[in-house]
Scaffold this motif. Structure first.
Motif, PDB file in Angstrom:
ATOM      1  N   CYS A 108       0.831  -1.213   0.000  1.00  0.00           N
ATOM      2  CA  CYS A 108       0.000   0.000   0.000  1.00  0.00           C
ATOM      3  C   CYS A 108       0.860   1.255   0.000  1.00  0.00           C
ATOM      4  O   CYS A 108       1.949   1.281   0.575  1.00  0.00           O
ATOM      5  CB  CYS A 108      -0.895   0.066   1.249  1.00  0.00           C
ATOM      6  N   GLU A 109       0.328   2.294  -0.601  1.00  0.00           N
ATOM      7  CA  GLU A 109       0.917   3.618  -0.424  1.00  0.00           C
ATOM      8  C   GLU A 109       0.418   4.186   0.898  1.00  0.00           C
ATOM      9  O   GLU A 109      -0.706   3.889   1.323  1.00  0.00           O
ATOM     10  CB  GLU A 109       0.474   4.556  -1.547  1.00  0.00           C
ATOM     11  N   PRO A 110       1.218   4.997   1.574  1.00  0.00           N
ATOM     12  CA  PRO A 110       0.700   5.674   2.768  1.00  0.00           C
ATOM     13  C   PRO A 110      -0.358   6.687   2.356  1.00  0.00           C
ATOM     14  O   PRO A 110      -0.282   7.260   1.262  1.00  0.00           O
ATOM     15  CB  PRO A 110       1.944   6.363   3.348  1.00  0.00           C
ATOM     16  N   TYR A 111      -1.337   6.900   3.230  1.00  0.00           N
ATOM     17  CA  TYR A 111      -2.373   7.887   2.897  1.00  0.00           C
ATOM     18  C   TYR A 111      -1.816   9.288   2.996  1.00  0.00           C
ATOM     19  O   TYR A 111      -1.329   9.715   4.049  1.00  0.00           O
ATOM     20  CB  TYR A 111      -3.588   7.758   3.820  1.00  0.00           C
ATOM     21  N   ILE A 112      -1.843  10.000   1.896  1.00  0.00           N
ATOM     22  CA  ILE A 112      -1.510  11.420   1.835  1.00  0.00           C
ATOM     23  C   ILE A 112      -2.624  12.075   1.027  1.00  0.00           C
ATOM     24  O   ILE A 112      -2.880  11.677  -0.113  1.00  0.00           O
ATOM     25  CB  ILE A 112      -0.144  11.666   1.154  1.00  0.00           C
ATOM     26  N   ARG A 113      -3.280  13.050   1.605  1.00  0.00           N
ATOM     27  CA  ARG A 113      -4.458  13.631   0.969  1.00  0.00           C
ATOM     28  C   ARG A 113      -4.169  14.126  -0.446  1.00  0.00           C
ATOM     29  O   ARG A 113      -4.906  13.814  -1.390  1.00  0.00           O
ATOM     30  CB  ARG A 113      -5.007  14.776   1.822  1.00  0.00           C
ATOM     31  N   ARG A 114      -3.140  14.911  -0.622  1.00  0.00           N
ATOM     32  CA  ARG A 114      -2.851  15.478  -1.942  1.00  0.00           C
ATOM     33  C   ARG A 114      -2.570  14.376  -2.969  1.00  0.00           C
ATOM     34  O   ARG A 114      -2.934  14.490  -4.136  1.00  0.00           O
ATOM     35  CB  ARG A 114      -1.661  16.444  -1.860  1.00  0.00           C
TER      36      ARG A 114
END
Length: 251
Positions: A108-114
């Motif tokens: 998974c990618e880490p959650y980053i809003r942008r």
């Protein structure tokens, strides 16, 4: 399409199909096909899936586990379901990204809003796994929070029932369905739409919710095309949809 960007909330239990646990391949591919159909029409789609078909954090007490430990186990269950949906979508040549509230860098990618917003702008389906990454918060809360953060137009809660009823339609044949209802009316009537944290987030941020039957083929596309399916929950409880209460129908 009625909405440009949506947050689709699916329950883990819905992935079981007619099984007692786990993931039903046919149901999984049905959901993936439904999502592909609207993506092909230009809708930006984010998804949050529960993990109840594998493990629910509230079950921890039954095993004698700490609640916090159980919630983290439940978050990992949502990642498993998210990975399954990602794989199903990619089988259909849909570009996806799986973002996690927990750090699981191998899958998974880490959650980053942008980053999430940019993926959506590029036409990728964004799947949010592991809830918000903290215990005591449900995937309903994660769906509401992520929808607000990515500025989604609506939260679509796909269930096996075709909307919100005055009572459980599977137990009470006299139950009637609301076509539209306000947040305040839903609270006053004690209707179970989402958990209160999730519901309050949507209410305070004026984010409408539509509860609809996801298991009927084509419903997602018809809903986004403007058909008055399911139940709309909004600040005013009114729109251009017709009829406030409809007779009960079996999902």
């Amino acid at each position: 399409m009625t909405y440009k960007r949506i947050l689709l909330k699916l329950s883990g239990e819905s992935l079981m199909g007619n099984q007692q646990y786990g993931i039903d391949a046919d149901r999984l591919m049905q959901y993936a096909t439904e999502i592909k159909t609207i993506v092909d029409k230009g809708v930006e789609v984010a998804v949050v899936i529960g993990g109840g078909n594998i493990f629910r954090g509230v079950q921890a007490a039954a095993f004698g586990l700490d609640r916090v430990q159980g919630d983290y186990m439940g978050m990992l269950a949502t990642v498993i379901n998210s990975m399954a949906l990602q794989s199903a979508l990619e089988k259909l040549d849909v570009n996806t990204r799986l973002l996690s509230g927990l750090t699981i860098q191998q899958v998974c990618e880490p959650y980053i809003r942008r980053r999430a917003v940019r993926h959506l702008e590029k036409g990728r389906v964004v799947i949010f796994g592991a809830g918000i990454g903290s215990p005591y918060f449900t995937t309903d809360s994660a769906a509401s929070l992520r929808a607000i953060e990515i500025e989604a137009d609506v939260v679509l809660k796909g269930t096996r029932v075709d909307g919100i009823y005055t009572a459980d339609p599977e137990k009470d044949p006299t139950a009637t369905k609301f076509a539209e209802i306000s947040f305040d009316q839903a609270i006053d009537k004690g209707l179970s739409v989402m958990d209160m944290t999730a519901f309050t987030l949507c209410k305070e941020n004026n984010l409408p919710i539509i509860v609809f039957d996801m298991n009927t083929e084509g419903n997602l596309e018809r809903l986004l095309a403007g058909e008055p399916l399911g139940t709309l929950v909004s600040s005013s409880g009114k729109s251009d949809r017709t009829a406030t209460v409809q007779p009960a129908t079996q999902a």
